[in-house]
Design an enzyme around this catalytic site. Structure first.
Site, PDB file in Angstrom:
ATOM      1  N   TYR A 154       0.830  -1.214   0.000  1.00 15.91           N
ATOM      2  CA  TYR A 154       0.000   0.000   0.000  1.00 15.91           C
ATOM      3  C   TYR A 154       0.861   1.260   0.000  1.00 15.91           C
ATOM      4  O   TYR A 154       0.500   2.267  -0.593  1.00 15.91           O
ATOM      5  CB  TYR A 154      -0.907   0.015   1.233  1.00 15.91           C
ATOM      6  CG  TYR A 154      -2.044  -0.971   1.132  1.00 15.91           C
ATOM      7  CD1 TYR A 154      -3.227  -0.620   0.490  1.00 15.91           C
ATOM      8  CD2 TYR A 154      -1.920  -2.252   1.654  1.00 15.91           C
ATOM      9  CE1 TYR A 154      -4.263  -1.532   0.375  1.00 15.91           C
ATOM     10  CE2 TYR A 154      -2.951  -3.164   1.547  1.00 15.91           C
ATOM     11  CZ  TYR A 154      -4.121  -2.804   0.907  1.00 15.91           C
ATOM     12  OH  TYR A 154      -5.142  -3.711   0.784  1.00 15.91           O
ATOM     13  N   THR A 170       7.106   1.851   9.466  1.00 16.08           N
ATOM     14  CA  THR A 170       6.977   2.317  10.852  1.00 16.08           C
ATOM     15  C   THR A 170       7.720   1.350  11.764  1.00 16.08           C
ATOM     16  O   THR A 170       7.519   0.132  11.679  1.00 16.08           O
ATOM     17  CB  THR A 170       5.488   2.356  11.243  1.00 16.08           C
ATOM     18  OG1 THR A 170       4.798   3.138  10.271  1.00 16.08           O
ATOM     19  CG2 THR A 170       5.305   2.966  12.616  1.00 16.08           C
ATOM     20  N   VAL A 188       0.513   7.900   4.943  1.00 14.51           N
ATOM     21  CA  VAL A 188      -0.621   7.745   4.029  1.00 14.51           C
ATOM     22  C   VAL A 188      -1.767   6.934   4.635  1.00 14.51           C
ATOM     23  O   VAL A 188      -1.591   6.223   5.614  1.00 14.51           O
ATOM     24  CB  VAL A 188      -0.196   7.057   2.722  1.00 14.51           C
ATOM     25  CG1 VAL A 188       0.768   7.925   1.945  1.00 14.51           C
ATOM     26  CG2 VAL A 188       0.409   5.687   3.005  1.00 14.51           C
ATOM     27  N   LYS A 232       6.390   9.195  14.442  1.00 13.28           N
ATOM     28  CA  LYS A 232       5.426   8.322  13.748  1.00 13.28           C
ATOM     29  C   LYS A 232       4.617   7.465  14.729  1.00 13.28           C
ATOM     30  O   LYS A 232       3.390   7.376  14.641  1.00 13.28           O
ATOM     31  CB  LYS A 232       6.175   7.425  12.753  1.00 13.28           C
ATOM     32  CG  LYS A 232       5.306   6.407  12.054  1.00 13.28           C
ATOM     33  CD  LYS A 232       4.280   7.067  11.162  1.00 13.28           C
ATOM     34  CE  LYS A 232       3.160   6.131  10.810  1.00 13.28           C
ATOM     35  NZ  LYS A 232       2.140   6.741   9.978  1.00 13.28           N
ATOM     36  N   ARG A 267      -3.829   8.938  18.017  1.00 11.69           N
ATOM     37  CA  ARG A 267      -5.119   8.671  17.372  1.00 11.69           C
ATOM     38  C   ARG A 267      -5.854   7.523  18.071  1.00 11.69           C
ATOM     39  O   ARG A 267      -7.055   7.591  18.313  1.00 11.69           O
ATOM     40  CB  ARG A 267      -4.878   8.349  15.892  1.00 11.69           C
ATOM     41  CG  ARG A 267      -6.128   8.259  15.071  1.00 11.69           C
ATOM     42  CD  ARG A 267      -5.854   8.523  13.611  1.00 11.69           C
ATOM     43  NE  ARG A 267      -7.017   8.185  12.819  1.00 11.69           N
ATOM     44  CZ  ARG A 267      -8.132   8.901  12.762  1.00 11.69           C
ATOM     45  NH1 ARG A 267      -8.226  10.015  13.456  1.00 11.69           N
ATOM     46  NH2 ARG A 267      -9.151   8.518  12.033  1.00 11.69           N
ATOM     47  N   CYS A 291      -1.843  -0.276  10.766  1.00 14.46           N
ATOM     48  CA  CYS A 291      -1.056   0.688  11.548  1.00 14.46           C
ATOM     49  C   CYS A 291      -1.576   0.971  12.962  1.00 14.46           C
ATOM     50  O   CYS A 291      -0.880   0.705  13.935  1.00 14.46           O
ATOM     51  CB  CYS A 291      -0.964   1.993  10.765  1.00 14.46           C
ATOM     52  SG  CYS A 291      -0.095   1.763   9.212  1.00 14.46           S
ATOM     53  N   TYR A 321     -11.130  -2.933   6.841  1.00 14.17           N
ATOM     54  CA  TYR A 321     -11.113  -2.167   8.092  1.00 14.17           C
ATOM     55  C   TYR A 321     -11.503  -0.712   7.867  1.00 14.17           C
ATOM     56  O   TYR A 321     -11.784   0.014   8.806  1.00 14.17           O
ATOM     57  CB  TYR A 321      -9.730  -2.246   8.754  1.00 14.17           C
ATOM     58  CG  TYR A 321      -8.758  -1.182   8.285  1.00 14.17           C
ATOM     59  CD1 TYR A 321      -8.645   0.035   8.961  1.00 14.17           C
ATOM     60  CD2 TYR A 321      -7.964  -1.370   7.160  1.00 14.17           C
ATOM     61  CE1 TYR A 321      -7.767   1.020   8.530  1.00 14.17           C
ATOM     62  CE2 TYR A 321      -7.100  -0.402   6.731  1.00 14.17           C
ATOM     63  CZ  TYR A 321      -7.000   0.796   7.416  1.00 14.17           C
ATOM     64  OH  TYR A 321      -6.144   1.763   6.976  1.00 14.17           O
TER      65      TYR A 321
HETATM   66  N1  LIG Z   1      -0.869   0.910   5.041  1.00 12.72           N
HETATM   67  C1  LIG Z   1      -0.810   2.137   5.518  1.00 12.72           C
HETATM   68  O1  LIG Z   1      -1.799   2.869   5.470  1.00 12.72           O
HETATM   69  C2  LIG Z   1       0.452   2.702   6.132  1.00 12.72           C
HETATM   70  C3  LIG Z   1       0.508   4.066   6.432  1.00 12.72           C
HETATM   71  C4  LIG Z   1       1.660   4.587   6.987  1.00 12.72           C
HETATM   72  C5  LIG Z   1       2.740   3.738   7.267  1.00 12.72           C
HETATM   73  N2  LIG Z   1       2.635   2.406   6.992  1.00 12.72           N
HETATM   74  C6  LIG Z   1       3.791   1.558   7.299  1.00 12.72           C
HETATM   75  O2  LIG Z   1       4.456   1.269   6.068  1.00 12.72           O
HETATM   76  C7  LIG Z   1       4.987  -0.068   6.100  1.00 12.72           C
HETATM   77  C8  LIG Z   1       4.442  -0.851   4.929  1.00 12.72           C
HETATM   78  O3  LIG Z   1       3.028  -0.966   5.071  1.00 12.72           O
HETATM   79  P1  LIG Z   1       2.118  -1.477   3.879  1.00 12.72           P
HETATM   80  O4  LIG Z   1       0.715  -1.244   4.292  1.00 12.72           O
HETATM   81  O5  LIG Z   1       2.591  -0.911   2.583  1.00 12.72           O
HETATM   82  O6  LIG Z   1       2.456  -3.050   3.928  1.00 12.72           O
HETATM   83  P2  LIG Z   1       2.132  -4.115   2.775  1.00 12.72           P
HETATM   84  O7  LIG Z   1       2.078  -5.420   3.452  1.00 12.72           O
HETATM   85  O8  LIG Z   1       0.968  -3.651   1.960  1.00 12.72           O
HETATM   86  O9  LIG Z   1       3.420  -4.021   1.848  1.00 12.72           O
HETATM   87  C9  LIG Z   1       4.671  -4.548   2.188  1.00 12.72           C
HETATM   88  C10 LIG Z   1       5.222  -5.251   0.955  1.00 12.72           C
HETATM   89  O10 LIG Z   1       6.564  -5.638   1.215  1.00 12.72           O
HETATM   90  C11 LIG Z   1       6.767  -6.903   0.592  1.00 12.72           C
HETATM   91  N3  LIG Z   1       7.947  -7.510   1.228  1.00 12.72           N
HETATM   92  C12 LIG Z   1       8.026  -8.104   2.438  1.00 12.72           C
HETATM   93  N4  LIG Z   1       9.281  -8.500   2.679  1.00 12.72           N
HETATM   94  C13 LIG Z   1      10.007  -8.155   1.598  1.00 12.72           C
HETATM   95  C14 LIG Z   1      11.376  -8.286   1.255  1.00 12.72           C
HETATM   96  N5  LIG Z   1      12.243  -8.855   2.079  1.00 12.72           N
HETATM   97  N6  LIG Z   1      11.781  -7.818   0.056  1.00 12.72           N
HETATM   98  C15 LIG Z   1      10.911  -7.240  -0.796  1.00 12.72           C
HETATM   99  N7  LIG Z   1       9.609  -7.081  -0.524  1.00 12.72           N
HETATM  100  C16 LIG Z   1       9.160  -7.526   0.664  1.00 12.72           C
HETATM  101  C17 LIG Z   1       5.485  -7.638   0.835  1.00 12.72           C
HETATM  102  O11 LIG Z   1       5.326  -8.728  -0.048  1.00 12.72           O
HETATM  103  C18 LIG Z   1       4.443  -6.531   0.612  1.00 12.72           C
HETATM  104  O12 LIG Z   1       4.015  -6.461  -0.720  1.00 12.72           O
HETATM  105  C19 LIG Z   1       4.611  -0.629   7.482  1.00 12.72           C
HETATM  106  O13 LIG Z   1       5.682  -0.429   8.373  1.00 12.72           O
HETATM  107  C20 LIG Z   1       3.421   0.210   7.893  1.00 12.72           C
HETATM  108  O14 LIG Z   1       3.307   0.278   9.297  1.00 12.72           O
HETATM  109  C21 LIG Z   1       1.536   1.870   6.405  1.00 12.72           C
END
Ligand SMILES: NC(=O)c1ccc[n+]([C@@H]2O[C@H](COP(=O)([O-])OP(=O)(O)OC[C@H]3O[C@@H](n4cnc5c(N)ncnc54)[C@H](O)[C@@H]3O)[C@@H](O)[C@H]2O)c1
Length: 440
Positions: A24, A136, A170, A221, A228, A275, A338
């Site tokens: 995402y 995060t 995001v 962060k 929240r 998150c 969610y």
């Molecule tokens: N989703 C949100 O709204 C959001 C917002 C702010 C911050 N975050 C933070 O950003 C980070 C990512 O969240 P997300 O929602 O994008 O997670 P996600 O699970 O959607 O994406 C993570 C991706 O990383 C890939 N991955 C895992 N291990 C890997 C590796 N060793 N090499 C290459 N790719 C690998 C997974 O297959 C997956 O596609 C988290 O720490 C989350 O807390 C998320």
């Protein structure tokens, strides 16, 4: 490479960029830097996802305005490609890490993805590269986990590479828009690295880019998401008070917020996503072993976690009024993601609710227009049900005709966890209507 050489590469858009983890967060970041003229490589372990992205398609099912068009443009224009092969990272000047960072059932961070990304990167990282952790992480993770792994293969911080932490802010459903307008904290190993990070992010961020050290960036962060969670827990506790006191929490909230400096959050049927339910635990983990007493943060988590089960209790009471037991009823759950208009089901409050309904022997029917397993015609799914529970404020439910819904039900029980329905209107139609924070 020196800070000034990196600055020059960024200014001329010649810095070769990589994003590890195309989920995402990582996917829209990659597409935006590519759109600004950088050569971008996405590193992802899910092969199916890589194939989809390389054909210009977005693997995200929810409403994500502009993302698929942008991907099409940058992949078609050869500015971005995805790969599963870490060898492809050898020529990258700037590498962002955007992998998942969940916690387990004991609330301990599970950094398998982060550790694997850092370890693999350490074997192919170019001298002079800038690595930025966007995931995060708990306070102390940059120093205690990320740095030792990146140095594992002999490269040294400061001499051979630079390292920063720039957490993402995001929300699914607004990924591209948020990336552009949300301010960011650029935490560097030195102030000079933080300044290079500002120059880099200035290409996609139109808001403030504040410099900081690693610990401050990690804390900002996790604290903002904990804030929240605590605020939502407060709103949820007030909602429960209003139910007992015979008032409407939404009216109470509206009037409270007329008082200066008050900004009460919106209560509801639970808190989910990748998150908010875990970042308070990451913050708490950062001080584990210290003598700081943690009281408020775990209490807030407990309040929010029990809201889906509160919905079960509301249902039990409503069915009693119709001489029905949960174990003899068929219940339609509206929404499994969610968040509204999203396909993201991680830590979904609906899963907790359904677990509670299953335990009491209810027959559960699930609908969600964005989750392939549960989509379909909502009215057809309502046929013969004894109750409907609204868990997600999807647009599809805002547009649902309550009279048509009632006509399908065996018992007209409606429990609203997201204030989708107007109480007076649906009660006028003959529904037995309850909602979070609404006294009967
Ligand atoms: N989703 C949100 O709204 C959001 C917002 C702010 C911050 N975050 C933070 O950003 C980070 C990512 O969240 P997300 O929602 O994008 O997670 P996600 O699970 O959607 O994406 C993570 C991706 O990383 C890939 N991955 C895992 N291990 C890997 C590796 N060793 N090499 C290459 N790719 C690998 C997974 O297959 C997956 O596609 C988290 O720490 C989350 O807390 C998320």
């Amino acid at each position: 490479m020196s800070h000034s050489e990196l600055e020059k590469l960024i200014a001329e858009k010649k810095a070769r960029v990589a994003i590890i983890g195309l989920g995402y967060v990582g996917l829209p970041v990659a597409a935006m830097f590519a759109d600004k003229g950088f050569d971008v490589l996405g590193m992802e372990i899910r092969e199916e996802r890589v194939k989809m992205i390389n054909s210009g398609k977005s693997p995200i099912e929810g409403d994500e305005p502009g993302l698929e068009e942008l991907l099409n443009k940058v992949v078609g224009g050869k500015k971005m490609r995805a790969s599963t092969n870490y060898e492809d990272l050898r020529d990258r000047d700037i590498i962002l890490i955007d992998v998942e960072t969940p916690v387990d059932e004991t609330h301990t961070p599970r950094y398998a993805a982060l550790k694997s990304a850092c370890t693999n990167l350490s074997t192919v990282m170019k001298k002079g590269a800038l690595v930025i952790i966007e995931s995060t992480i708990a306070p102390g993770t940059m120093k205690g986990t990320v740095l030792p792994l990146l140095e594992k293969n002999g490269l040294r911080l400061g001499k051979d590479f630079l390292l920063g932490n720039c957490p993402e802010r995001v929300m699914p459903g607004k990924l591209l828009a948020n990336l552009k307008v949300m301010s960011r904290v650029c935490g560097g190993d030195t102030p000079e690295t933080a300044n290079v990070m500002v120059s880099f992010y200035r290409n996609i961020v139109e808001s403030d880019l504040d410099t900081a050290d690693w610990a401050t960036a990690e804390l900002v962060k996790t604290v903002e998401n904990t804030y929240r969670d605590v605020q939502i827990a407060f709103a949820n506790e007030v909602a429960l008070i209003c139910e007992q006191a015979g008032a409407d929490v939404f009216r109470v909230r509206e009037l409270v917020n007329k008082s200066p400096n008050r900004s009460m959050h919106i209560p509801g049927a639970g808190v989910g996503g990748h998150c908010i339910p875990k970042d308070p635990w990451l913050l708490a983990y950062g001080i584990e072993g210290s003598d700081v007493p943690l009281r408020l943060i775990p209490a807030a988590r407990a309040i929010n976690d029990q809201m889906p089960l509160h919905m079960v209790k509301m249902l039990e009471k409503a069915l009693e009024r119709h001489n029905k037991k949960i174990s003899q009823s068929r219940v339609l759950v509206l929404g499994y993601a969610y968040l509204e208009n999203s396909d993201d089901t991680r830590n979904s409050p609906s899963a907790t609710l359904i677990g509670g309904l299953d335990a009491l022997g209810a027959e559960v029917v699930i609908h969600d227009p964005y989750v392939a397993e549960y989509n379909g015609d909502v009215l057809a799914k309502a046929e013969g049900c004894d109750a409907v529970i609204v868990m997600v404020r999807h647009d599809a439910y805002l547009n649902l005709d309550p009279a048509a819904l009632k006509a399908k039900l065996s018992t007209p029980v409606l429990i609203d966890g997201r204030r989708v329905f107007d109480a007076a209107k649906v009660r006028g139609l003959g529904f037995d209507f309850s909602a979070v924070g609404l006294g009967l």
